[in-house]
Design a protein around this motif. Structure first.
Motif, PDB file in Angstrom:
ATOM      1  N   ALA A 119       0.837  -1.203   0.000  1.00  0.00           N
ATOM      2  CA  ALA A 119       0.000   0.000   0.000  1.00  0.00           C
ATOM      3  C   ALA A 119       0.865   1.243   0.000  1.00  0.00           C
ATOM      4  O   ALA A 119       0.667   2.163  -0.794  1.00  0.00           O
ATOM      5  CB  ALA A 119      -0.914  -0.011   1.219  1.00  0.00           C
ATOM      6  N   THR A 120       1.826   1.293   0.927  1.00  0.00           N
ATOM      7  CA  THR A 120       2.634   2.507   1.087  1.00  0.00           C
ATOM      8  C   THR A 120       4.144   2.233   1.043  1.00  0.00           C
ATOM      9  O   THR A 120       4.912   3.094   0.642  1.00  0.00           O
ATOM     10  CB  THR A 120       2.368   3.157   2.463  1.00  0.00           C
ATOM     11  OG1 THR A 120       2.852   2.288   3.499  1.00  0.00           O
ATOM     12  CG2 THR A 120       0.880   3.434   2.678  1.00  0.00           C
ATOM     13  N   GLY A 121       4.551   1.080   1.548  1.00  0.00           N
ATOM     14  CA  GLY A 121       5.978   0.811   1.689  1.00  0.00           C
ATOM     15  C   GLY A 121       6.534   1.317   3.014  1.00  0.00           C
ATOM     16  O   GLY A 121       7.729   1.572   3.139  1.00  0.00           O
ATOM     17  N   VAL A 186       0.030   5.683   7.350  1.00  0.00           N
ATOM     18  CA  VAL A 186       0.253   4.226   7.396  1.00  0.00           C
ATOM     19  C   VAL A 186      -0.963   3.536   6.766  1.00  0.00           C
ATOM     20  O   VAL A 186      -2.102   3.978   6.943  1.00  0.00           O
ATOM     21  CB  VAL A 186       0.464   3.749   8.852  1.00  0.00           C
ATOM     22  CG1 VAL A 186       0.225   2.254   9.003  1.00  0.00           C
ATOM     23  CG2 VAL A 186       1.872   4.098   9.323  1.00  0.00           C
ATOM     24  N   GLY A 187      -0.710   2.465   6.016  1.00  0.00           N
ATOM     25  CA  GLY A 187      -1.794   1.740   5.357  1.00  0.00           C
ATOM     26  C   GLY A 187      -2.605   0.913   6.346  1.00  0.00           C
ATOM     27  O   GLY A 187      -2.051   0.237   7.217  1.00  0.00           O
ATOM     28  N   VAL A 188      -3.919   0.967   6.196  1.00  0.00           N
ATOM     29  CA  VAL A 188      -4.808   0.255   7.122  1.00  0.00           C
ATOM     30  C   VAL A 188      -4.602  -1.260   7.006  1.00  0.00           C
ATOM     31  O   VAL A 188      -4.544  -1.981   8.015  1.00  0.00           O
ATOM     32  CB  VAL A 188      -6.284   0.608   6.809  1.00  0.00           C
ATOM     33  CG1 VAL A 188      -7.240  -0.191   7.682  1.00  0.00           C
ATOM     34  CG2 VAL A 188      -6.514   2.105   6.991  1.00  0.00           C
ATOM     35  N   ASP A 471       8.643 -10.977  18.859  1.00  0.00           N
ATOM     36  CA  ASP A 471       8.690  -9.588  18.408  1.00  0.00           C
ATOM     37  C   ASP A 471       7.347  -9.243  17.763  1.00  0.00           C
ATOM     38  O   ASP A 471       6.583 -10.131  17.384  1.00  0.00           O
ATOM     39  CB  ASP A 471       9.791  -9.383  17.362  1.00  0.00           C
ATOM     40  CG  ASP A 471      11.189  -9.550  17.952  1.00  0.00           C
ATOM     41  OD1 ASP A 471      11.325  -9.479  19.190  1.00  0.00           O
ATOM     42  OD2 ASP A 471      12.131  -9.759  17.168  1.00  0.00           O
ATOM     43  N   TYR A 472       7.107  -7.950  17.599  1.00  0.00           N
ATOM     44  CA  TYR A 472       5.868  -7.473  16.971  1.00  0.00           C
ATOM     45  C   TYR A 472       6.135  -7.227  15.483  1.00  0.00           C
ATOM     46  O   TYR A 472       7.010  -6.432  15.130  1.00  0.00           O
ATOM     47  CB  TYR A 472       5.418  -6.200  17.683  1.00  0.00           C
ATOM     48  CG  TYR A 472       4.252  -5.480  17.041  1.00  0.00           C
ATOM     49  CD1 TYR A 472       3.188  -6.184  16.473  1.00  0.00           C
ATOM     50  CD2 TYR A 472       4.209  -4.087  17.012  1.00  0.00           C
ATOM     51  CE1 TYR A 472       2.118  -5.513  15.893  1.00  0.00           C
ATOM     52  CE2 TYR A 472       3.137  -3.406  16.439  1.00  0.00           C
ATOM     53  CZ  TYR A 472       2.110  -4.134  15.880  1.00  0.00           C
ATOM     54  OH  TYR A 472       1.055  -3.474  15.289  1.00  0.00           O
ATOM     55  N   LEU A 473       5.363  -7.894  14.645  1.00  0.00           N
ATOM     56  CA  LEU A 473       5.595  -7.849  13.191  1.00  0.00           C
ATOM     57  C   LEU A 473       5.684  -6.417  12.655  1.00  0.00           C
ATOM     58  O   LEU A 473       6.585  -6.082  11.892  1.00  0.00           O
ATOM     59  CB  LEU A 473       4.473  -8.626  12.480  1.00  0.00           C
ATOM     60  CG  LEU A 473       4.571  -8.797  10.960  1.00  0.00           C
ATOM     61  CD1 LEU A 473       3.877 -10.083  10.534  1.00  0.00           C
ATOM     62  CD2 LEU A 473       3.988  -7.632  10.198  1.00  0.00           C
TER      63      LEU A 473
HETATM   64  C1  LIG Z   1       5.888   6.492  10.818  1.00  0.00           C
HETATM   65  C2  LIG Z   1       5.332   5.137  11.219  1.00  0.00           C
HETATM   66  C3  LIG Z   1       4.364   5.066  12.204  1.00  0.00           C
HETATM   67  C4  LIG Z   1       3.822   3.814  12.572  1.00  0.00           C
HETATM   68  N1  LIG Z   1       2.908   3.758  13.584  1.00  0.00           N
HETATM   69  C5  LIG Z   1       2.412   2.552  13.963  1.00  0.00           C
HETATM   70  C6  LIG Z   1       1.493   2.443  15.040  1.00  0.00           C
HETATM   71  O1  LIG Z   1       1.097   3.430  15.657  1.00  0.00           O
HETATM   72  N2  LIG Z   1       1.063   1.216  15.402  1.00  0.00           N
HETATM   73  C7  LIG Z   1       1.451   0.090  14.731  1.00  0.00           C
HETATM   74  O2  LIG Z   1       1.000  -0.990  15.078  1.00  0.00           O
HETATM   75  N3  LIG Z   1       2.315   0.169  13.703  1.00  0.00           N
HETATM   76  C8  LIG Z   1       2.816   1.359  13.314  1.00  0.00           C
HETATM   77  N4  LIG Z   1       3.729   1.418  12.304  1.00  0.00           N
HETATM   78  C9  LIG Z   1       4.131   0.177  11.630  1.00  0.00           C
HETATM   79  C10 LIG Z   1       3.160  -0.133  10.503  1.00  0.00           C
HETATM   80  O3  LIG Z   1       1.983  -0.692  11.051  1.00  0.00           O
HETATM   81  C11 LIG Z   1       3.804  -1.153   9.544  1.00  0.00           C
HETATM   82  O4  LIG Z   1       4.892  -0.543   8.919  1.00  0.00           O
HETATM   83  C12 LIG Z   1       2.810  -1.663   8.513  1.00  0.00           C
HETATM   84  O5  LIG Z   1       3.358  -2.765   7.858  1.00  0.00           O
HETATM   85  C13 LIG Z   1       2.488  -0.591   7.513  1.00  0.00           C
HETATM   86  O6  LIG Z   1       1.540  -1.039   6.585  1.00  0.00           O
HETATM   87  P1  LIG Z   1       1.545  -0.365   5.139  1.00  0.00           P
HETATM   88  O7  LIG Z   1       0.514  -1.026   4.350  1.00  0.00           O
HETATM   89  O8  LIG Z   1       1.525   1.109   5.296  1.00  0.00           O
HETATM   90  O9  LIG Z   1       3.013  -0.733   4.643  1.00  0.00           O
HETATM   91  P2  LIG Z   1       3.469  -1.596   3.389  1.00  0.00           P
HETATM   92  O10 LIG Z   1       4.962  -1.589   3.447  1.00  0.00           O
HETATM   93  O11 LIG Z   1       2.811  -1.109   2.167  1.00  0.00           O
HETATM   94  O12 LIG Z   1       2.935  -3.045   3.709  1.00  0.00           O
HETATM   95  C14 LIG Z   1       3.576  -3.870   4.641  1.00  0.00           C
HETATM   96  C15 LIG Z   1       3.214  -5.306   4.324  1.00  0.00           C
HETATM   97  O13 LIG Z   1       1.830  -5.485   4.561  1.00  0.00           O
HETATM   98  C16 LIG Z   1       1.325  -6.435   3.644  1.00  0.00           C
HETATM   99  N5  LIG Z   1       0.269  -5.816   2.840  1.00  0.00           N
HETATM  100  C17 LIG Z   1       0.023  -4.521   2.602  1.00  0.00           C
HETATM  101  N6  LIG Z   1      -1.070  -4.399   1.818  1.00  0.00           N
HETATM  102  C18 LIG Z   1      -1.493  -5.641   1.546  1.00  0.00           C
HETATM  103  C19 LIG Z   1      -2.563  -6.195   0.808  1.00  0.00           C
HETATM  104  N7  LIG Z   1      -3.455  -5.437   0.147  1.00  0.00           N
HETATM  105  N8  LIG Z   1      -2.703  -7.523   0.758  1.00  0.00           N
HETATM  106  C20 LIG Z   1      -1.856  -8.339   1.414  1.00  0.00           C
HETATM  107  N9  LIG Z   1      -0.817  -7.875   2.122  1.00  0.00           N
HETATM  108  C21 LIG Z   1      -0.647  -6.547   2.199  1.00  0.00           C
HETATM  109  C22 LIG Z   1       2.457  -6.869   2.763  1.00  0.00           C
HETATM  110  O14 LIG Z   1       3.017  -8.052   3.263  1.00  0.00           O
HETATM  111  C23 LIG Z   1       3.425  -5.722   2.884  1.00  0.00           C
HETATM  112  O15 LIG Z   1       4.767  -6.099   2.623  1.00  0.00           O
HETATM  113  C24 LIG Z   1       4.275   2.644  11.925  1.00  0.00           C
HETATM  114  C25 LIG Z   1       5.270   2.723  10.952  1.00  0.00           C
HETATM  115  C26 LIG Z   1       5.797   3.947  10.602  1.00  0.00           C
HETATM  116  C27 LIG Z   1       6.898   3.986   9.575  1.00  0.00           C
END
Ligand SMILES: Cc1cc2nc3c(=O)[nH]c(=O)nc-3n(C[C@H](O)[C@H](O)[C@H](O)COP(=O)(O)OP(=O)(O)OC[C@H]3O[C@@H](n4cnc5c(N)ncnc54)[C@H](O)[C@@H]3O)c2cc1C
Length: 514
Positions: A119-121, A186-188, A471-473
């Protein structure tokens, strides 16, 4: 609400791709995308020529678009939110519809490639590590951001590219709150598949425990709806087991009738790190589950985008979100306020303001971070944290934080919470056998990368003696063995992965078979 399974054979299906690869049917490759594909592809699958043809065909068939190396937009298409991560997939598919996600999976499978949804990376580091995308299509969901709210049922249904900012903006006008992360962008879906620790975490548990249904394309190219009644094993796995089981196309979760909260931060001089963090750690042992707080050390670089009172300054900070009346919140905060903070921003506020509390970056940045759960935080652990991050540490981390977890984030509390809120029994990660969550991160500029890696390593090694069993994923931004994330539950997750995706079509950042 609700949606149906389907198993149509769209034009981008393996059969269609094979047909094109063999030179039959109309030519659709377009000269504007004459590729310089030099990415390794398994030799027993397709020739480079047929790969180009198949990707061009996919590009023609989908609502979104396919980018390949050499395209003018290639670098932008492959870039992650974490700008320090160098993603080099075979191609990037930017989905314009749910059907595009189905077609991308079928095409990848037909080509003998993997597909990596993103979604975002935000957590792209472990995905791209070791050229891990060299045989994968990167599948961007970032343009699918719709949010539907059923106010009466208190349920949100979101598309796979939705960000927490999108959800908060959609639900707040109804007086509702979601278990959002600290950051607006952050992506839901990624957050929820990994668990999800919100500012309401200690009262409501992990976000994944409040998921009601997930729609996903599995490795066989079939779009499925999974919930407590339909495919319960898959439903169990996607709640905490990460993104290894399919490409999520929609997710449905519970909302809560919370419109306002008392929240803010107390800022103290960095030199008081030991005193303030010891007091905060002792305080966390006394507060009810309605309080979720963070103790952290912040070193802001001089940056014109930052307000002057933060730019170039360093602090030890306590942030808190308190689901109590303002009067009760004042009572709870009294011991910390008695320490005499330099700044105090705690005030009653509408829920959307919580997205500002943690001062996360407003836009993509290059970062190097990682975290671990701590079983406990005795005074010696606080001393170790301060030795690694405090005034005399030489740390170059922008942020080193300790989140107070526990409460409803404990696995045993998750069951009770599910019963209370009428949500299904928890999934692969119900909660944490841990009381605190440590995370350190810095800005990864090449000139400082060694110093940053050393600072991060020092932080994690100093608090290692108190490390929890798992650890927390979501806070794992570097690769680690799957056992560290799931303990014994990894065997159940692996058995399911072997059953639904034996050849590894779906590629996640934290694969259960690592
Ligand atoms: C600035 C910042 C603040 C944060 N704050 C919090 C917080 O308050 N609480 C918390 O718990 N975490 C937090 N995080 C961690 C965050 O939850 C993880 O980085 C999470 O993986 C982000 O999801 P994303 O989709 O944005 O990232 P992405 O890098 O896009 O996705 C991560 C992984 O999720 C999976 N994924 C995404 N979309 C899909 C899809 N459609 N189908 C199947 N798999 C998918 C994939 O395996 C992908 O590699 C934070 C991270 C950052 C950098």
């Amino acid at each position: 609400m609700g949606w149906r399974s389907r198993s149509c054979e769209p034009p981008g299906s393996p059969a269609a791709v094979r047909l094109r690869s063999e030179g039959q049917g109309p030519r659709t490759a377009r000269s504007r995308k004459e590729p310089s594909v030099n990415t390794p592809v398994p030799s027993d699958t397709v020739t480079t020529f047929s790969l180009r043809e198949a990707l061009a065909l996919l590009d023609d068939r989908i609502d979104g678009r396919v980018h390949i190396p050499g395209d003018p937009g290639w670098d932008e298409a492959r870039s992650a939110w974490n700008l320090a991560v160098d993603q080099r997939p075979v191609a990037v598919v930017v989905a314009g519809s749910v059907d595009d996600l189905v077609q991308a999976v079928r095409t990848a499978k037909g080509l003998g490639l993997s597909v990596a949804p993103q979604a975002t990376g935000h957590n792209a580091g472990p995905l791209a590590a070791g050229n891990g995308l060299a045989d994968a299509l990167l599948l961007r969901t970032s343009e699918l951001r719709a949010v539907q709210v059923d106010r009466d049922l208190r349920i949100a249904r979101v598309e796979p590219g939705a960000l927490w900012g999108d959800v908060v903006a959609a639900v707040a006008p109804h007086g509702l709150a979601a278990l959002a992360g600290s950051s607006h962008d952050v992506g839901v879906v990624g957050y929820t598949l990994g668990g999800g620790v919100s500012w309401l975490g200690r009262s409501h548990g992990l976000a994944s425990n409040h998921v009601l249904a997930v729609e996903l394309v599995t490795a066989d190219g079939v779009l499925r709806r999974v919930d407590a009644e339909h495919d319960p094993e898959l439903f169990w796995a996607v709640r905490g087991g990460g993104g290894d089981f399919g490409v999520v196309t929609a997710i449905e979760f519970r909302l809560f009738p919370i419109a306002e909260i008392v929240a803010g931060a107390l800022f103290f001089p960095l030199e008081r790190s030991e005193e303030v963090l010891q007091a905060w750690a002792a305080w966390t042992a006394t507060v009810p589950d309605s309080v979720t707080s963070v103790g952290r050390v912040l070193r802001f670089p001089p940056m014109p985008d930052l307000p002057p009172f933060l730019s170039g300054k360093s602090f030890v900070v306590v942030e808190a979100a308190i689901q109590e009346s303002p009067e009760r919140a004042d009572e709870l905060l009294a011991p910390l306020r008695a320490l005499g903070p330099d700044m105090d921003s705690v005030h009653p506020q509408p829920m959307p303001e919580l997205l500002q509390l943690h001062m996360d970056p407003p836009a993509p940045v290059p970062g190097n971070g990682d975290g671990m759960l701590l079983a406990e935080l005795p005074p010696a652990a606080v001393r170790a944290f301060v030795a690694a991050t405090g005034p005399d540490s030489g740390s170059v981390l922008l942020s080193a934080e300790i989140r107070h977890v526990g409460g409803a984030l404990r696995p045993d509390a998750a069951l009770a919470s599910a019963a209370e809120h009428g949500t299904p029994a928890p999934g692969a990660v119900a909660g944490f056998d841990a009381e605190y969550l440590v995370f350190g991160v810095g800005i990864a500029v090449p000139a400082a990368s060694e110093a940053l890696a050393a600072s991060l390593g020092r932080l994690l090694s100093r608090v290692e003696p108190w490390r929890a069993r798992a650890d927390y994923l979501n806070f794992a931004e570097h690769e680690r063995p799957a056992e560290r994330l799931w303990g014994d539950r990894v065997h159940r997750l692996r058995a399911l992965k072997n059953a639904v995706d034996p050849t590894g079509v779906i590629r996640s950042n934290h694969p259960v078979r690592r």
